[in-house]
Write an enzyme that holds these catalytic residues in place. Structure first.
Site, PDB file in Angstrom:
ATOM      1  N   ASP A 186      -9.761   3.728   1.989  1.00 43.30           N
ATOM      2  CA  ASP A 186      -8.692   3.197   2.939  1.00 43.30           C
ATOM      3  C   ASP A 186      -7.923   2.530   2.179  1.00 43.30           C
ATOM      4  O   ASP A 186      -8.288   1.029   1.538  1.00 43.30           O
ATOM      5  CB  ASP A 186      -8.693   2.267   4.084  1.00 43.30           C
ATOM      6  CG  ASP A 186      -7.495   2.311   4.454  1.00 43.30           C
ATOM      7  OD1 ASP A 186      -6.705   3.637   5.226  1.00 43.30           O
ATOM      8  OD2 ASP A 186      -7.064   0.830   5.034  1.00 43.30           O
TER       9      ASP A 186
ATOM     10  N   GLU B 244      -4.202  -0.878   2.103  1.00 38.60           N
ATOM     11  CA  GLU B 244      -3.723  -1.407   2.935  1.00 38.60           C
ATOM     12  C   GLU B 244      -2.309  -1.473   1.874  1.00 38.60           C
ATOM     13  O   GLU B 244      -2.561  -2.256   0.946  1.00 38.60           O
ATOM     14  CB  GLU B 244      -3.992  -3.098   3.821  1.00 38.60           C
ATOM     15  CG  GLU B 244      -4.929  -2.141   4.925  1.00 38.60           C
ATOM     16  CD  GLU B 244      -4.309  -1.501   6.176  1.00 38.60           C
ATOM     17  OE1 GLU B 244      -3.089  -1.469   6.277  1.00 38.60           O
ATOM     18  OE2 GLU B 244      -4.985  -0.943   6.208  1.00 38.60           O
TER      19      GLU B 244
ATOM     20  N   HIS C 113      -7.017  -1.871  11.322  1.00 35.06           N
ATOM     21  CA  HIS C 113      -6.017  -2.037  10.290  1.00 35.06           C
ATOM     22  C   HIS C 113      -6.377  -2.747   8.979  1.00 35.06           C
ATOM     23  O   HIS C 113      -5.697  -3.642   7.841  1.00 35.06           O
ATOM     24  CB  HIS C 113      -4.041  -2.013  10.379  1.00 35.06           C
ATOM     25  CG  HIS C 113      -3.685  -1.378  11.154  1.00 35.06           C
ATOM     26  ND1 HIS C 113      -3.304   0.338  10.765  1.00 35.06           N
ATOM     27  CD2 HIS C 113      -3.139  -1.064  12.213  1.00 35.06           C
ATOM     28  CE1 HIS C 113      -2.971   1.137  12.059  1.00 35.06           C
ATOM     29  NE2 HIS C 113      -3.274  -0.183  13.194  1.00 35.06           N
TER      30      HIS C 113
ATOM     31  N   ASP D  46     -11.407   0.567   8.938  1.00 38.07           N
ATOM     32  CA  ASP D  46     -10.964   1.087   9.096  1.00 38.07           C
ATOM     33  C   ASP D  46     -11.792   2.395   8.288  1.00 38.07           C
ATOM     34  O   ASP D  46     -11.762   3.816   9.146  1.00 38.07           O
ATOM     35  CB  ASP D  46      -9.477   1.776   8.683  1.00 38.07           C
ATOM     36  CG  ASP D  46      -7.871   0.357   9.486  1.00 38.07           C
ATOM     37  OD1 ASP D  46      -8.536  -0.044  10.218  1.00 38.07           O
ATOM     38  OD2 ASP D  46      -7.454   1.043   9.156  1.00 38.07           O
TER      39      ASP D  46
END
Length: 500
Positions: free
Chosen positions: A19, A21, A166, A171
Site C-alpha cells: 500500500d 500513501e 490510512h 492498511d
C-alpha cells in the site's frame, strides 16, 4: 523504517501485499507524490507473514503536502523531513515487488500507477508483477457488497476490525485480515448452502453477483446508484451467497477462479475475460438492497435552493471553472463545482429529448426516480467535459475507491451522438410527493403556461417528455459518491417544454 528479520526466498513465490500513501492533488494537472510505502510478503499457501517493510518518504517538493493531504493520512511535512527520498529506497521497493504476485485494495487503479510514476520520476524501469490481485474488485465479485461501498474502512467496520488508519503497513495488515474473514464466511456458506439459505448472511446494504449461463452481467443500478423497481427485479435470476463457491482449499487462491479479478501471465492468474467484465462495472444488486435513508433528492434541492448565477453556455469561461471540497451539512465534505468562485446554473435552450421519461429506478420509499436523456450539443459538451475532468481529477486524489462515471455518455459506435441524463428531483412532505422541477409549456407564439400536476404520477408526466420533444432547461450540477459509484449528476431546476 521497519522490517522483519525473516529472509526473502529466492523463488519469489510470495505474495507481496502493499500500500502507498500519497499527497492529494489540489489543482488540475498536479500529480501525486509518495509519502509512505508499506509491504508484507506472505506465503501463498498459509498466509504466514514472512517479511514486512515500511518507510516514510520525503517528496522532492514537501509543499505538496497540503492540509487536505494531512486530513487523509495524517502525514505532515515535519514527519517526512528526515525520511529518505524515493531514490534512496527504490532498490528495496524493486526487490520486494519485482517478479512477485502483487496484492492490495484498489491497487490496479491507484497504487500500481503511483509505483510506476515514482520509478519513472527517477529515470528507472519499474518492477513488474507476476500477477496482480486487486482485493477491491475481487471481493466485490466474490463477497458481494455486503459492506456497502466495499472500501477498506467499510469492510473493517463490517468485520469489527477497528478503524482504518490510512497508514501503509496498518492498511496492508487490515487488508489481509479482511481477506481471511471473507474467505472463512464464503467457505462456511458454500459448504452448507441449505443451512445458510439465500441472503441469510447478507446485510441490508448487500449487493451480490451471479453469472448467467452466457457469462454476461446485468447492471441493475444506474449511474447514480438508484435501485431497480420490483417489476424489473422479477426478471433478475435469484442470487445466493452460495453461488460464490470456493474451489480447493487454498486460503487466498481459492478466490482465484475463472470469475476472479486477477491479472497476470501464468494460468492461475489469467483473468482477462473477467477483467473486461469488471471494467464495464456491471454489478448486480440484491433484492434486499436499500437506498441511503436520507433521500438524495433532498441534497439536490438544497443545492438548487442556493442563489446561483444563470449562465448561457457561451458565457461559461472554462478556465474559471473549479472543483473544490466544501463542508457538508451532514458532516464531512462534499465536492462542489464553481464558476468564478460562485455557484452557477446552465441555461440550455432547444435540447432534444433522445430517450423519454425513465421510471426504471426507485428511491428508498419505492417512488420512481425520474430522468430522461437529451442530445448534448457541442457547447454543452464543452462545459460538461471540462467540469467532468476537473471533478474527476480532484476526486481521484481524495482517496475514494469509487468508480467515476463520465457525465457525457458516448458509445464507441456513436461517438458523434453524445447524450446526457437529466434528473427530475422529488420533493417529499410527509407522505405527499411532488416534482421539485418547475415545468412550463411554451407555445409557438412564445406564450408560456406553468404545468400543474395534480399528484406525483409519472404516467401523467411521460407524454410531455416524449422522444423528439424540444425543451429549454435550467440545470445545475451536483456531485455524488454512493455505492462505489461517483460522478456528476445533472439536475433540472426548470424545464420549458416546446409545444409546436
Amino acid at each position: 523504517m521497519a522490517a522483519t528479520t525473516a529472509t526473502m526466498t529466492g523463488d519469489r513465490s510470495e505474495i507481496a501485499f502493499f500500500d502507498v500513501e500519497t499527497t492529494v492533488p489540489t489543482r488540475t494537472g498536479q500529480g501525486f507524490a509518495l509519502l509512505e510505502f508499506g509491504a508484507i510478503l506472505v506465503c501463498p499457501k498459509t498466509l504466514v507473514e514472512l517479511h514486512n517493510y515500511s518507510t516514510l518518504i520525503c517528496p522532492s517538493n514537501p509543499s505538496l503536502i497540503s492540509t487536505l493531504s494531512v486530513r487523509c493520512n495524517g502525514i505532515t511535512r515535519e514527519a517526512v523531513t528526515t525520511a529518505p527520498s524515493f531514490s534512496d529506497i527504490a532498490d528495496t521497493v524493486f526487490d520486494i515487488l519485482h517478479g512477485r504476485i502483487w496484492a492490495g485494495h484498489n491497487i490496479l487503479r491507484f497504487d500500481c500507477p503511483r509505483i510506476r510514476e515514482a520509478f519513472a520520476d527517477i529515470g528507472r524501469s519499474p518492477p513488474e508483477p507476476k500477477g496482480t490481485i486487486d482485493s477491491l474488485a475481487l471481493l466485490t465479485q466474490k463477497f458481494g457488497r455486503r459492506a456497502g461501498d466495499m472500501k477498506m474502512a467499510s469492510l473493517a467496520t463490517y468485520f469489527k476490525l477497528g478503524k482504518q488508519t490510512h497508514r501503509s503497513l496498518d492498511d496492508v495488515r487490515m487488508n489481509l485480515e479482511v481477506l481471511k474473514y471473507c474467505a472463512t464466511v464464503l467457505f462456511l456458506e458454500s459448504s452448507l448452502p441449505e443451512t445458510f439459505p439465500e441472503n441469510s448472511w447478507v446485510s441490508p446494504n448487500a449487493i451480490t453477483r451471479s453469472r448467467r449461463a452466457s457469462k454476461s452481467m446485468i447492471d441493475t443500478t444506474d449511474s447514480n446508484g438508484n435501485t431497480p423497481s420490483s417489476s424489473e427485479l422479477e426478471r433478475i435470476p435469484e442470487l445466493t451467497p452460495g453461488n460464490n463457491g470456493m474451489e480447493g482449499n487454498h486460503p487466498i487462491l481459492s478466490f482465484v477462479t475463472s470469475s476472479s479479478v486477477v491479472h497476470g501471465n501464468t494460468d492461475p492468474f489469467d483473468m482477462s475475460l473477467l477483467r473486461d467484465e469488471v471494467n464495464t462495472e456491471s454489478l448486480e444488486r440484491d433484492v434486499s438492497m436499500e437506498e441511503n435513508p436520507v433521500s438524495e433528492s433532498s441534497e439536490m434541492l438544497s443545492a438548487a435552493a442556493t442563489v446561483s448565477e444563470i449562465l448561457q453556455l457561451e458565457e461559461v469561461d472554462v478556465p474559471s471553472i473549479k472543483a473544490s471540497y466544501v463542508p457538508h451539512p451532514r458532516g464531512g465534505e462534499k465536492m462542489k463545482l464553481l464558476h468564478k468562485n460562485g455557484d452557477f446554473e446552465l441555461h440550455c435552450p432547444c435540447l432534444k429529448v433522445r430517450f423519454g421519461l425513465s421510471t426504471k429506478f426507485v428511491d428508498h420509499a419505492g417512488r420512481p426516480r425520474l430522468s430522461f436523456m437529451v442530445d448534448a450539443s457541442p457547447s454543452l459538451c464543452r462545459v460538461l467535459d471540462a467540469c467532468d475532468k476537473l471533478a474527476m481529477n480532484l476526486f481521484q486524489g481524495s482517496g475514494s475507491e469509487s468508480n467515476w462515471r463520465h457525465v457525457v455518455v458516448r458509445h464507441d459506435k456513436y461517438t458523434n451522438y453524445p447524450k446526457v441524463r437529466i434528473n427530475i428531483p422529488t420533493l417529499v412532505d410527509g407522505n405527499v410527493a411532488q416534482y421539485a422541477t418547475e415545468m412550463y409549456q411554451k407555445e409557438g407564439s412564445g406564450t408560456m403556461q406553468k404545468l400543474v400536476f395534480s399528484k406525483f404520477d409519472p404516467e401523467e408526466l411521460e407524454p410531455w417528455l416524449n422522444p423528439g420533444t424540444f425543451l429549454d432547461a435550467y440545470l445545475f450540477l451536483d456531485t455524488y459518491d454512493y455505492q462505489n459509484r461517483a460522478g456528476i449528476r445533472i439536475v433540472a431546476k426548470k424545464l420549458v417544454i416546446h409545444n409546436e
